[in-house]
Design a protein around this motif. Structure first.
Motif, mmCIF file in Angstrom:
data_model
loop_
_atom_site.group_PDB
_atom_site.id
_atom_site.type_symbol
_atom_site.label_atom_id
_atom_site.label_comp_id
_atom_site.label_asym_id
_atom_site.label_seq_id
_atom_site.Cartn_x
_atom_site.Cartn_y
_atom_site.Cartn_z
ATOM 1 N N ARG A 1 13.332 9.608 -9.710
ATOM 2 C CA ARG A 1 13.333 10.873 -8.686
ATOM 3 C C ARG A 1 12.013 11.649 -8.501
ATOM 4 O O ARG A 1 11.623 12.387 -7.775
ATOM 5 C CB ARG A 1 14.692 11.685 -8.921
ATOM 6 N N SER A 2 11.334 11.865 -9.664
ATOM 7 C CA SER A 2 10.285 12.568 -10.004
ATOM 8 C C SER A 2 8.893 11.955 -9.529
ATOM 9 O O SER A 2 7.840 12.361 -9.463
ATOM 10 C CB SER A 2 9.934 13.374 -11.203
ATOM 11 N N ALA A 3 9.003 10.600 -9.134
ATOM 12 C CA ALA A 3 7.681 9.659 -9.083
ATOM 13 C C ALA A 3 7.196 9.961 -7.619
ATOM 14 O O ALA A 3 7.729 10.411 -6.833
ATOM 15 C CB ALA A 3 8.057 8.204 -8.892
ATOM 16 N N ILE A 4 5.643 10.040 -7.822
ATOM 17 C CA ILE A 4 4.636 10.184 -6.585
ATOM 18 C C ILE A 4 3.785 9.110 -6.668
ATOM 19 O O ILE A 4 3.176 9.121 -7.527
ATOM 20 C CB ILE A 4 4.189 11.815 -6.708
ATOM 21 N N MET A 5 3.641 8.568 -5.605
ATOM 22 C CA MET A 5 2.727 7.377 -5.585
ATOM 23 C C MET A 5 1.512 7.961 -4.587
ATOM 24 O O MET A 5 1.911 8.160 -3.675
ATOM 25 C CB MET A 5 3.189 6.106 -5.002
ATOM 26 N N ARG A 6 -0.033 7.731 -5.197
ATOM 27 C CA ARG A 6 -0.973 8.198 -4.014
ATOM 28 C C ARG A 6 -1.731 6.909 -4.150
ATOM 29 O O ARG A 6 -1.884 6.153 -4.938
ATOM 30 C CB ARG A 6 -1.623 9.252 -4.537
ATOM 31 N N VAL A 7 -2.171 6.808 -2.879
ATOM 32 C CA VAL A 7 -3.211 5.616 -2.347
ATOM 33 C C VAL A 7 -4.438 6.097 -2.233
ATOM 34 O O VAL A 7 -4.397 6.856 -1.093
ATOM 35 C CB VAL A 7 -2.361 4.580 -1.548
ATOM 36 N N ALA A 8 -5.553 5.236 -2.453
ATOM 37 C CA ALA A 8 -6.826 5.495 -1.888
ATOM 38 C C ALA A 8 -7.508 4.323 -1.691
ATOM 39 O O ALA A 8 -7.121 3.298 -2.419
ATOM 40 C CB ALA A 8 -7.563 6.563 -2.944
ATOM 41 N N ARG A 9 -8.349 4.251 -0.989
ATOM 42 C CA ARG A 9 -9.359 3.261 -0.869
ATOM 43 C C ARG A 9 -10.839 3.462 -1.228
ATOM 44 O O ARG A 9 -11.583 4.438 -0.753
ATOM 45 C CB ARG A 9 -9.324 2.793 0.708
ATOM 46 N N ARG A 10 -11.482 2.710 -1.825
ATOM 47 C CA ARG A 10 -13.018 2.676 -2.295
ATOM 48 C C ARG A 10 -13.810 2.592 -0.976
ATOM 49 O O ARG A 10 -13.563 1.658 -0.272
ATOM 50 C CB ARG A 10 -13.289 1.696 -3.121
ATOM 51 N N THR A 11 -14.628 3.531 -0.843
ATOM 52 C CA THR A 11 -15.250 3.409 0.580
ATOM 53 C C THR A 11 -16.449 2.416 0.417
ATOM 54 O O THR A 11 -16.793 1.954 -0.610
ATOM 55 C CB THR A 11 -16.012 4.741 1.057
ATOM 56 N N GLU A 12 -16.982 2.014 1.584
ATOM 57 C CA GLU A 12 -18.122 1.203 1.597
ATOM 58 C C GLU A 12 -19.410 1.686 1.269
ATOM 59 O O GLU A 12 -20.348 0.916 0.871
ATOM 60 C CB GLU A 12 -18.282 0.689 2.866
ATOM 61 N N ALA A 13 -19.703 2.873 1.206
ATOM 62 C CA ALA A 13 -20.736 3.625 0.578
ATOM 63 C C ALA A 13 -21.044 3.202 -0.611
ATOM 64 O O ALA A 13 -20.263 3.090 -1.589
ATOM 65 C CB ALA A 13 -20.800 4.965 0.869
#
Length: 308
Positions: free
Chosen positions: A296-308
């Motif tokens: 119930r307390s879980a939070i998932m964050r997603v990000a992508r490494r940029t091309e720079a």
């Protein structure tokens, strides 16, 4: 209280693997990292979806997790008995994706001998890696009251940190150091004057001591910095956290690196390019929470490494 049969239900299993592998086309034969193997739920699902040429490298500090990993008979898979801060040892831009599933597993919580839980009496240990380092009991045996109070307040966000710390030191002076989880839980219950509905009064104290003794927040910050270096352009970072202290670090890290940074000392210099692109914030579904209340307390964050 007798501990239940040990079973671990992987939180956000499909959501995490879907997010990690969403950009896998063209890079599926690369290196993927499960930086927190646990009991292997995410790793096994990843192996079921990765192509024959891919490699999956896992990390975990817990000797029991290493034993569980030995059951995976797949040439694409390997594991290191190490914390995820050691991601920094990998080659720059060598990973197609990194998954961090923070916190502790159900078998760790539900094993009395590990000392993580106030619900079952056991040795007051709480180390993720039982082969090294200081246990909570050993630390509490000598720590000054001000340091104990600071740890419980900062890592547990506990209002009664001061009274709890004083009670621990008084008990130490009168009858010797605390060595059992039940002793600590009873002592905290006597020092906490008001209780949150549905929450054991020892919850925040046990969380604080676990985080401190394992240097969890410091290691998380180091691991995030390492991820930024080891992810190849376009590679994905997926992080699942279970309390506000962890999630705040992850959120702020992604936000910091998702914008251009100008150097005020050199106003005409080009800004540092953004290094991450924030993609998603995901919570467990109502159905998952109903089936597994620990999600119930879980939070998932997603990000992508940029091309720079």
């Amino acid at each position: 209280m007798t501990a239940p049969a040990l079973q671990h239900i992987t939180v956000l299993l499909d959501e995490a693997v879907d997010a990690l592998l969403a950009d896998a086309t063209g890079r599926g034969d690369g290196l993927w990292i499960d930086a927190t193997f646990g009991r292997g739920g995410h790793s096994r699902r990843m192996l079921s979806r990765l192509p024959p040429g891919a490699r999956l490298l896992a990390f975990d500090k817990d000797p029991e997790a290493i034993q569980e990993a030995a059951r995976i008979q797949d040439a694409r898979f390997s594991i290191r008995h190490a914390g995820f801060r050691e991601l920094a040892d990998l080659s720059p831009q060598s990973a197609a994706g990194v998954l961090l599933d923070l916190g502790i597993s159900s078998p760790q919580i539900d094993s009395p001998e590990r000392g993580f839980s106030f619900r079952f009496d056991g040795p007051l240990d709480m180390r993720m890696d039982t082969t090294r380092g200081q246990s909570v009991a050993e630390w509490l045996a000598d720590a000054p009251v001000d340091q104990i109070s600071e740890v419980i307040r900062e890592y547990g966000e506990e209002r009664f940190a001061g009274p709890i710390a004083k009670a621990i030191v008084a008990r130490r002076q009168e009858r010797g150091p605390l060595v059992r989880t039940a002793e600590l839980a009873d002592l905290v219950a006597g020092a906490v004057k008001t209780r949150e509905a549905g929450q054991n009064p020892a919850t925040r104290t046990f969380q604080a001591l676990r985080i401190f003794i394992n240097a969890e927040l410091e290691e998380l910050q180091q691991a995030l910095e390492a991820c930024l270096q080891v992810l190849e352009p376009g590679g994905r970072l997926v992080v699942i956290s279970f309390h506000s202290l962890e999630d705040r670090i992850v959120k702020q890290f992604i936000a910091l690196h998702s914008r251009q940074v100008f150097d005020r000392r050199a106003p005409f210099a080009p800004p540092r390019a953004m290094q991450l692109e924030a993609l998603a914030r995901v919570r467990p579904s109502a159905a998952e929470v109903a089936a597994n209340p620990r999600s119930r307390s879980a939070i998932m964050r997603v990000a992508r490494r940029t091309e720079a």
